[in-house]
Write a protein that holds these residues in place. Sequence first.
Motif, PDB file in Angstrom:
ATOM      1  N   LEU A 325      19.648 -48.451   6.571  1.00 14.74           N
ATOM      2  CA  LEU A 325      20.260 -47.611   7.576  1.00 14.74           C
ATOM      3  C   LEU A 325      20.018 -46.257   7.113  1.00 14.74           C
ATOM      4  O   LEU A 325      20.312 -45.765   6.111  1.00 14.74           O
ATOM      5  CB  LEU A 325      21.448 -47.828   7.965  1.00 14.74           C
ATOM      6  CG  LEU A 325      22.042 -46.944   9.231  1.00 14.74           C
ATOM      7  CD1 LEU A 325      21.309 -47.450  10.771  1.00 14.74           C
ATOM      8  CD2 LEU A 325      23.346 -46.651   9.316  1.00 14.74           C
ATOM      9  N   GLN A 326      19.322 -45.431   8.099  1.00 12.01           N
ATOM     10  CA  GLN A 326      19.025 -43.928   7.584  1.00 12.01           C
ATOM     11  C   GLN A 326      19.663 -42.986   8.454  1.00 12.01           C
ATOM     12  O   GLN A 326      19.713 -43.286   9.814  1.00 12.01           O
ATOM     13  CB  GLN A 326      17.608 -43.516   7.688  1.00 12.01           C
ATOM     14  CG  GLN A 326      16.787 -44.525   6.839  1.00 12.01           C
ATOM     15  CD  GLN A 326      14.983 -44.682   7.211  1.00 12.01           C
ATOM     16  OE1 GLN A 326      14.728 -44.671   8.441  1.00 12.01           O
ATOM     17  NE2 GLN A 326      14.267 -44.217   6.493  1.00 12.01           N
ATOM     18  N   VAL A 327      20.305 -42.141   8.193  1.00 14.44           N
ATOM     19  CA  VAL A 327      21.307 -41.345   8.820  1.00 14.44           C
ATOM     20  C   VAL A 327      20.707 -39.948   8.653  1.00 14.44           C
ATOM     21  O   VAL A 327      20.742 -39.485   7.603  1.00 14.44           O
ATOM     22  CB  VAL A 327      22.923 -41.161   8.423  1.00 14.44           C
ATOM     23  CG1 VAL A 327      23.600 -40.202   9.010  1.00 14.44           C
ATOM     24  CG2 VAL A 327      23.399 -42.643   8.422  1.00 14.44           C
ATOM     25  N   SER A 328      20.053 -39.144   9.650  1.00 16.17           N
ATOM     26  CA  SER A 328      19.568 -37.873   9.646  1.00 16.17           C
ATOM     27  C   SER A 328      20.490 -36.986  10.340  1.00 16.17           C
ATOM     28  O   SER A 328      20.825 -36.992  11.567  1.00 16.17           O
ATOM     29  CB  SER A 328      18.269 -38.098  10.299  1.00 16.17           C
ATOM     30  OG  SER A 328      17.401 -38.870   9.723  1.00 16.17           O
ATOM     31  N   GLY A 329      20.717 -35.766   9.690  1.00 19.29           N
ATOM     32  CA  GLY A 329      21.301 -34.690  10.316  1.00 19.29           C
ATOM     33  C   GLY A 329      21.690 -33.909   9.122  1.00 19.29           C
ATOM     34  O   GLY A 329      21.166 -33.721   8.236  1.00 19.29           O
ATOM     35  N   THR A 330      22.693 -32.687   9.634  1.00 21.08           N
ATOM     36  CA  THR A 330      22.865 -31.835   8.380  1.00 21.08           C
ATOM     37  C   THR A 330      24.193 -32.298   7.748  1.00 21.08           C
ATOM     38  O   THR A 330      25.357 -32.297   8.730  1.00 21.08           O
ATOM     39  CB  THR A 330      23.263 -30.208   9.447  1.00 21.08           C
ATOM     40  OG1 THR A 330      22.053 -29.840   9.930  1.00 21.08           O
ATOM     41  CG2 THR A 330      23.656 -29.421   8.423  1.00 21.08           C
ATOM     42  N   PHE A 331      24.319 -32.584   6.533  1.00 25.95           N
ATOM     43  CA  PHE A 331      25.442 -32.962   5.682  1.00 25.95           C
ATOM     44  C   PHE A 331      26.319 -31.898   5.566  1.00 25.95           C
ATOM     45  O   PHE A 331      25.797 -30.669   4.842  1.00 25.95           O
ATOM     46  CB  PHE A 331      24.982 -33.833   4.709  1.00 25.95           C
ATOM     47  CG  PHE A 331      24.212 -35.132   5.168  1.00 25.95           C
ATOM     48  CD1 PHE A 331      25.002 -36.237   5.166  1.00 25.95           C
ATOM     49  CD2 PHE A 331      22.928 -35.306   5.596  1.00 25.95           C
ATOM     50  CE1 PHE A 331      24.673 -37.607   5.452  1.00 25.95           C
ATOM     51  CE2 PHE A 331      22.420 -36.524   5.907  1.00 25.95           C
ATOM     52  CZ  PHE A 331      23.309 -37.643   5.918  1.00 25.95           C
ATOM     53  N   THR A 332      27.452 -31.977   5.710  1.00 24.12           N
ATOM     54  CA  THR A 332      28.454 -31.059   5.575  1.00 24.12           C
ATOM     55  C   THR A 332      29.660 -31.523   4.522  1.00 24.12           C
ATOM     56  O   THR A 332      30.361 -30.747   4.132  1.00 24.12           O
ATOM     57  CB  THR A 332      29.022 -30.443   6.871  1.00 24.12           C
ATOM     58  OG1 THR A 332      29.464 -31.693   7.507  1.00 24.12           O
ATOM     59  CG2 THR A 332      28.111 -29.805   7.575  1.00 24.12           C
ATOM     60  N   ASP A 333      29.806 -32.842   4.462  1.00 22.78           N
ATOM     61  CA  ASP A 333      30.958 -33.208   3.672  1.00 22.78           C
ATOM     62  C   ASP A 333      30.733 -34.769   3.222  1.00 22.78           C
ATOM     63  O   ASP A 333      30.102 -35.402   4.053  1.00 22.78           O
ATOM     64  CB  ASP A 333      32.198 -33.082   4.477  1.00 22.78           C
ATOM     65  CG  ASP A 333      33.470 -33.362   3.500  1.00 22.78           C
ATOM     66  OD1 ASP A 333      33.430 -33.051   2.180  1.00 22.78           O
ATOM     67  OD2 ASP A 333      34.856 -33.402   4.180  1.00 22.78           O
ATOM     68  N   PHE A 334      31.492 -35.184   2.123  1.00 22.37           N
ATOM     69  CA  PHE A 334      31.351 -36.641   1.682  1.00 22.37           C
ATOM     70  C   PHE A 334      32.667 -36.665   0.690  1.00 22.37           C
ATOM     71  O   PHE A 334      33.115 -35.774   0.162  1.00 22.37           O
ATOM     72  CB  PHE A 334      29.998 -36.929   1.173  1.00 22.37           C
ATOM     73  CG  PHE A 334      29.779 -36.341  -0.126  1.00 22.37           C
ATOM     74  CD1 PHE A 334      30.171 -37.055  -1.476  1.00 22.37           C
ATOM     75  CD2 PHE A 334      29.208 -35.126  -0.507  1.00 22.37           C
ATOM     76  CE1 PHE A 334      30.042 -36.594  -2.805  1.00 22.37           C
ATOM     77  CE2 PHE A 334      28.826 -34.598  -1.617  1.00 22.37           C
ATOM     78  CZ  PHE A 334      29.550 -35.308  -2.769  1.00 22.37           C
ATOM     79  N   PRO A 341      29.616 -42.203  -3.686  1.00 18.72           N
ATOM     80  CA  PRO A 341      30.109 -41.871  -2.195  1.00 18.72           C
ATOM     81  C   PRO A 341      30.812 -42.970  -1.624  1.00 18.72           C
ATOM     82  O   PRO A 341      30.390 -44.198  -1.781  1.00 18.72           O
ATOM     83  CB  PRO A 341      28.811 -41.533  -1.398  1.00 18.72           C
ATOM     84  CG  PRO A 341      27.703 -41.488  -2.541  1.00 18.72           C
ATOM     85  CD  PRO A 341      28.037 -42.241  -3.813  1.00 18.72           C
ATOM     86  N   VAL A 342      32.002 -42.562  -0.850  1.00 21.91           N
ATOM     87  CA  VAL A 342      32.922 -43.592  -0.044  1.00 21.91           C
ATOM     88  C   VAL A 342      32.989 -43.289   1.419  1.00 21.91           C
ATOM     89  O   VAL A 342      33.241 -43.998   2.054  1.00 21.91           O
ATOM     90  CB  VAL A 342      34.016 -43.824  -0.634  1.00 21.91           C
ATOM     91  CG1 VAL A 342      33.951 -44.359  -1.899  1.00 21.91           C
ATOM     92  CG2 VAL A 342      34.835 -42.646  -0.715  1.00 21.91           C
ATOM     93  N   PHE A 343      32.338 -41.984   1.752  1.00 23.51           N
ATOM     94  CA  PHE A 343      32.388 -41.599   3.156  1.00 23.51           C
ATOM     95  C   PHE A 343      31.459 -40.350   3.339  1.00 23.51           C
ATOM     96  O   PHE A 343      31.629 -39.266   2.266  1.00 23.51           O
ATOM     97  CB  PHE A 343      33.937 -41.109   3.861  1.00 23.51           C
ATOM     98  CG  PHE A 343      34.051 -40.806   4.917  1.00 23.51           C
ATOM     99  CD1 PHE A 343      34.173 -41.840   5.904  1.00 23.51           C
ATOM    100  CD2 PHE A 343      34.180 -39.715   5.378  1.00 23.51           C
ATOM    101  CE1 PHE A 343      34.558 -41.731   7.195  1.00 23.51           C
ATOM    102  CE2 PHE A 343      34.202 -39.273   6.771  1.00 23.51           C
ATOM    103  CZ  PHE A 343      34.429 -40.479   7.606  1.00 23.51           C
ATOM    104  N   VAL A 344      30.597 -40.444   4.069  1.00 26.58           N
ATOM    105  CA  VAL A 344      29.751 -39.471   4.381  1.00 26.58           C
ATOM    106  C   VAL A 344      29.906 -38.808   6.082  1.00 26.58           C
ATOM    107  O   VAL A 344      30.309 -39.513   6.769  1.00 26.58           O
ATOM    108  CB  VAL A 344      28.086 -39.864   4.356  1.00 26.58           C
ATOM    109  CG1 VAL A 344      28.015 -40.206   3.077  1.00 26.58           C
ATOM    110  CG2 VAL A 344      27.967 -40.966   5.450  1.00 26.58           C
ATOM    111  N   LYS A 345      29.616 -37.488   6.047  1.00 22.11           N
ATOM    112  CA  LYS A 345      29.679 -36.651   7.406  1.00 22.11           C
ATOM    113  C   LYS A 345      28.847 -35.816   7.526  1.00 22.11           C
ATOM    114  O   LYS A 345      28.172 -35.085   6.695  1.00 22.11           O
ATOM    115  CB  LYS A 345      31.107 -35.970   7.274  1.00 22.11           C
ATOM    116  CG  LYS A 345      31.405 -35.310   8.726  1.00 22.11           C
ATOM    117  CD  LYS A 345      32.673 -34.738   8.560  1.00 22.11           C
ATOM    118  CE  LYS A 345      33.430 -34.087   9.806  1.00 22.11           C
ATOM    119  NZ  LYS A 345      32.454 -33.513  10.571  1.00 22.11           N
TER     120      LYS A 345
END
Length: 591
Positions: A325-334, A341-345
Amino acid sequence: MSSFNDFGNPQVAALPAHLKQFIVDQHYEHYTPVDHAVWRYVMRQNYSYLKDVAYYPYIPGLEKAGLSIEKIPSLQEMNDALAKIGWGAVTVDGFIPPAAFMEYQAYRVLVIAADIRQLKHIEYTPAPDIIHESAGHAPIIADKDYHEYLSYFGSIGAKAMFSAQDFELYEAIRALSILKEMPDADANEINKAEELLAHRQENMGEPSEMALLSRLHWWTVEYGLIGNLASPKIYGAGLLSSIGESASCMDSDIKKIPYTIDAINYTYDITKTQPQLFVTPTFQNLIDVLETFANTMSFRKGGVYGLQKAIESKNTCTAVYSSGLQVSGTFTDFKQHNNDPVFVKTTGPSALAVDNRQLKGHGKDYHKDGFSSPVGKLNGHAMPLENLSVEELNYFGIEQGKTTELNFESGISVIGEVKEIITSNCKTQLITFTNCTVKGKAGELLFDPTWGVYDMAVGEKIASVFCGAADKGEFLEIAYKSDTLTHHAAYDNNTIELHKLYQQVRNRRHNGGDFGFLGNVWLMLQKNHHDDWLCALEILEILDHEEIEPDLAAEIRSFLEQKAINEPECKKLINDGFYLIKHPVEQKLVV
């Protein structure tokens, strides 16, 4: 760009929309007779000199790239020739952003600046121009090992992380190069632009992946030498297209260094000649060094390292879960646990994809406010969730229409009713919940049922992180594009008259016939264009080769000799022109 012309070239036709936006029409009719004379002078010098110092495919490579000495190439001619070796070419407006430039290479398309240098910058221009891009880059592409390196470099560069400072530096370089090519540029404006460029170069902070890759590109594709340290050959386009530096670079005071990964530690200045150059024994060594660097990049390392780079980038990036799975966007936190990593945002418009194709219903309009999800394994489960079949998921209570509770090793919990499970490539990639609550290890609320449907990414690890969207076409990613346009001169009557004089000489050279009017051209040059030297040199060339009008030839030669004494900046150019009159080059290419 009025309409897209692929020139019947499959490589150009395959370009995606986000790259097509940089393409401009060549407007071949805008090239003046002076422009063609500048091209001819440089190509004759190159043909004469580079046959001895350029890497061996250079001369036959000119033919394979559809280039001739006599005239600026048309894009159609170049594409017809390049298509035979699996490449294409397009014209653009000056410097384009490095990420876009790299991606063109991945598509095996040469990016060629439509403009050509002024006569006063005939030896070297800091701005990209058609001489640099076509006579520099194109001929070496005929070498299979080299064009494999170019396209591989492009595919890696297209994934490189870049920073806000990279954009600022690119803008400063572009602005300065445009100013320096303006016929009547204000000296104060140039000084200001040089100071701004220097300031930005000195305040780049930690160099990004793109900045480091740009150095490898500079020291190979632009300024590379190949062979042994004692007598290397030129293959870099910056050297092949600079009739000044292609000669001076062989001087012993220009340090020659074996090309290794250490080249990333050497910065460069596009406005100055190079203080050192790097020599690779083979093109395969270029690929080996690139591979060494690629292993340090976010798209290969993923994890905490990659996510941190994505956040620092502040650009659209893609995190790839181990499920695919590919998540595309502006990453601001994890969040992380035990350096994983256990949580991405992400914040703002985001999208989900698999194999670089956006999942239906998971575009940036749907995920307009961002996306967040756990990463990792479930408590007490030896096998990662992504590897469980639908039957196994059902066995653990993860079944459509049922409420389930997932507790991750990280302490994150997800409770909700399963609405949909998306799987492909024998992996589970996404589970969608309604009436869902997500809480962190300390009980903090990460998702509330009132926020709507919850889409949970599935994957044990973040395997890769790269710049840009996974499905660029669907994401409609507008690549960063400069507002600064290149300068196109409006010609006064005096300059238009000079163009006509150059055209008359050109016509006489190509068509033969009466030579008497060459004396009239010379009179007009003397009367109204005393600064010119190239048109005078072209007249002398015809008179000398046809052994006619010896008195006129002697008068023109005397004028040029005096000019070389009075104007030191013209000395080498004029003397090199004399040399070629005595030792004419023969091009066996089709004109």
